[in-house]
Motif scaffolding. Structure first.
Motif, PDB file in Angstrom:
ATOM      1  N   VAL A 234       0.642  -0.990   0.291  1.00 32.76           N
ATOM      2  CA  VAL A 234      -0.031  -0.477   0.056  1.00 32.76           C
ATOM      3  C   VAL A 234       0.807   1.550   0.123  1.00 32.76           C
ATOM      4  CG1 VAL A 234      -1.479   1.286   1.309  1.00 32.76           C
ATOM      5  CG2 VAL A 234      -1.979  -1.114   1.245  1.00 32.76           C
ATOM      6  N   LYS A 235       1.959   0.933   0.527  1.00 34.30           N
ATOM      7  CA  LYS A 235       2.825   2.552   0.930  1.00 34.30           C
ATOM      8  C   LYS A 235       3.381   2.977  -0.430  1.00 34.30           C
ATOM      9  CE  LYS A 235       4.772   2.172   5.185  1.00 34.30           C
ATOM     10  NZ  LYS A 235       5.664   2.679   6.444  1.00 34.30           N
ATOM     11  N   ALA A 236       3.502   1.171  -1.534  1.00 30.96           N
ATOM     12  CA  ALA A 236       4.571   1.169  -2.205  1.00 30.96           C
ATOM     13  C   ALA A 236       3.534   2.421  -4.135  1.00 30.96           C
ATOM     14  CB  ALA A 236       4.576   0.412  -2.779  1.00 30.96           C
ATOM     15  N   LEU A 237       2.141   2.418  -3.865  1.00 26.12           N
ATOM     16  CA  LEU A 237       1.337   2.612  -4.083  1.00 26.12           C
ATOM     17  C   LEU A 237       0.836   4.292  -3.895  1.00 26.12           C
ATOM     18  CD1 LEU A 237      -1.273  -0.885  -5.240  1.00 26.12           C
ATOM     19  CD2 LEU A 237       0.840   0.800  -6.147  1.00 26.12           C
ATOM     20  N   VAL A 238       0.961   4.327  -2.386  1.00 31.38           N
ATOM     21  CA  VAL A 238       0.940   5.898  -2.025  1.00 31.38           C
ATOM     22  C   VAL A 238       1.866   7.094  -2.357  1.00 31.38           C
ATOM     23  CG1 VAL A 238       1.319   7.278  -0.139  1.00 31.38           C
ATOM     24  CG2 VAL A 238      -0.426   4.888  -0.159  1.00 31.38           C
TER      25      VAL A 238
ATOM     26  N   ASP B  94      -9.660   8.062   8.146  1.00 31.16           N
ATOM     27  CA  ASP B  94     -10.429   7.625   7.027  1.00 31.16           C
ATOM     28  C   ASP B  94     -10.031   6.108   6.016  1.00 31.16           C
ATOM     29  OD1 ASP B  94     -12.167   9.948   8.113  1.00 31.16           O
ATOM     30  OD2 ASP B  94     -11.112  11.354   6.030  1.00 31.16           O
ATOM     31  N   GLY B  95      -8.762   5.814   6.220  1.00 37.86           N
ATOM     32  CA  GLY B  95      -8.682   5.103   5.505  1.00 37.86           C
ATOM     33  C   GLY B  95      -7.606   5.300   4.254  1.00 37.86           C
ATOM     34  N   THR B  96      -7.436   4.148   3.119  1.00 34.66           N
ATOM     35  CA  THR B  96      -6.640   4.302   2.288  1.00 34.66           C
ATOM     36  C   THR B  96      -7.787   4.603   1.065  1.00 34.66           C
ATOM     37  OG1 THR B  96      -5.352   3.339   2.803  1.00 34.66           O
ATOM     38  CG2 THR B  96      -4.761   3.826   0.454  1.00 34.66           C
TER      39      THR B  96
ATOM     40  N   ILE C  18      -3.388   8.092   1.452  1.00 35.98           N
ATOM     41  CA  ILE C  18      -4.021   7.070   3.009  1.00 35.98           C
ATOM     42  C   ILE C  18      -4.849   8.760   3.886  1.00 35.98           C
ATOM     43  CG2 ILE C  18      -3.258   7.051   5.023  1.00 35.98           C
ATOM     44  CD1 ILE C  18      -1.025   5.469   4.037  1.00 35.98           C
ATOM     45  N   ARG C  19      -5.435   8.785   4.245  1.00 38.36           N
ATOM     46  CA  ARG C  19      -6.522   9.620   4.832  1.00 38.36           C
ATOM     47  C   ARG C  19      -6.345   9.692   6.322  1.00 38.36           C
ATOM     48  NH1 ARG C  19     -11.277  10.837   0.222  1.00 38.36           N
ATOM     49  NH2 ARG C  19      -9.866  11.100  -1.476  1.00 38.36           N
TER      50      ARG C  19
END
Length: 233
Positions: free
Chosen positions: A53-57, A68-70, A64-65
């Motif tokens: 997930v970090k890579a796609l961020v 609130d979530g991703t 990422i909020r």
């Protein structure tokens, strides 16, 4: 039901998540499943999901909020780069910052890396070296950036890691800006050499190897600008 099989678990997880975004399963603005839900759906550990997930961020596909979530920010690398107007000079400045951060992280990683770090780095680098990945520029860019992000994560310095991740979207833009000006395979030997030196805990050797792929960056961007890519998008 698990969708990831034995092999490059981290890279497969990254590719699965990316496919949900680029394939339209997750729409722009939509919140993606929680980390726990992804763990159950994909069949991998929390750390693996978190790194993917970090890579796609970093690539700009996800956002990422806090609290609130991703959420899905863009559905393709093209829309990411179209979403920002970056001067060529800004990409050069970004590369200079990236170079400083990554070299410091590599030196620290030589002392602090774990066997799990080595496994993750080896897995991502193995995917980077595959011919079909090297022929798919967008896919290569995602996996290669994930490798460098994991390399910095091995430094175990949370401030350094946060700083590196904060320029992830700009770093991703440099891949698009310089596309076609070099072969993905050109930097692969240097990446292998860095991984070997980090494994052997030899910072001098690791930094020398890193220079082989970090130093050509400004020249590649200058070549892109000379070809008329004056405003990276």
């Amino acid at each position: 039901m698990a969708v990831i099989h034995a092999g490059s678990v981290g890279a497969q997880t990254l590719e699965w998540l990316r496919a949900q975004v680029t394939g339209g399963a997750w729409k722009p603005g939509a919140r993606i499943p929680t980390e726990a839900e992804l763990v159950q759906a994909i069949g991998v550990g929390r750390n693996t999901v978190r790194e993917a997930v970090k890579a796609l961020v970093c690539t700009g596909l996800l956002e990422i909020r806090r609290g609130d979530g991703t959420f899905v920010r863009h559905t393709s690398e093209v829309s990411v780069t179209l979403g920002r107007r970056l001067e060529a000079s800004e990409l050069v400045h970004t590369h200079e910052v990236r170079r400083a951060l990554e070299k410091e992280a590599i030196a620290l990683a030589c002392a602090r890396r774990t066997d799990a770090d080595l496994d993750r780095l080896s897995s991502l680098l193995s995917v980077c070296g595959q011919a079909d990945v090297q022929d798919d520029h967008a896919r290569f860019a995602d996996v290669d950036l994930a490798f460098h992000t994991a390399l910095v994560a091995a430094s175990r310095n949370p401030v350094l890691i946060e700083l590196f991740e904060s320029i992830g979207e700009r770093m991703r833009a440099t891949y698009t800006y310089t596309a076609g000006l070099y072969r993905a395979a050109d930097d692969h030997p240097a990446h292998l050499a860095v991984l070997a030196a980090v494994r052997d805990r030899e910072p001098g050797r690791a930094l020398a190897a890193a220079n082989a792929y970090l130093d050509p960056g400004p020249d590649r961007m200058a070549a892109a600008q000379a070809l008329g890519r004056g405003r990276p998008r």
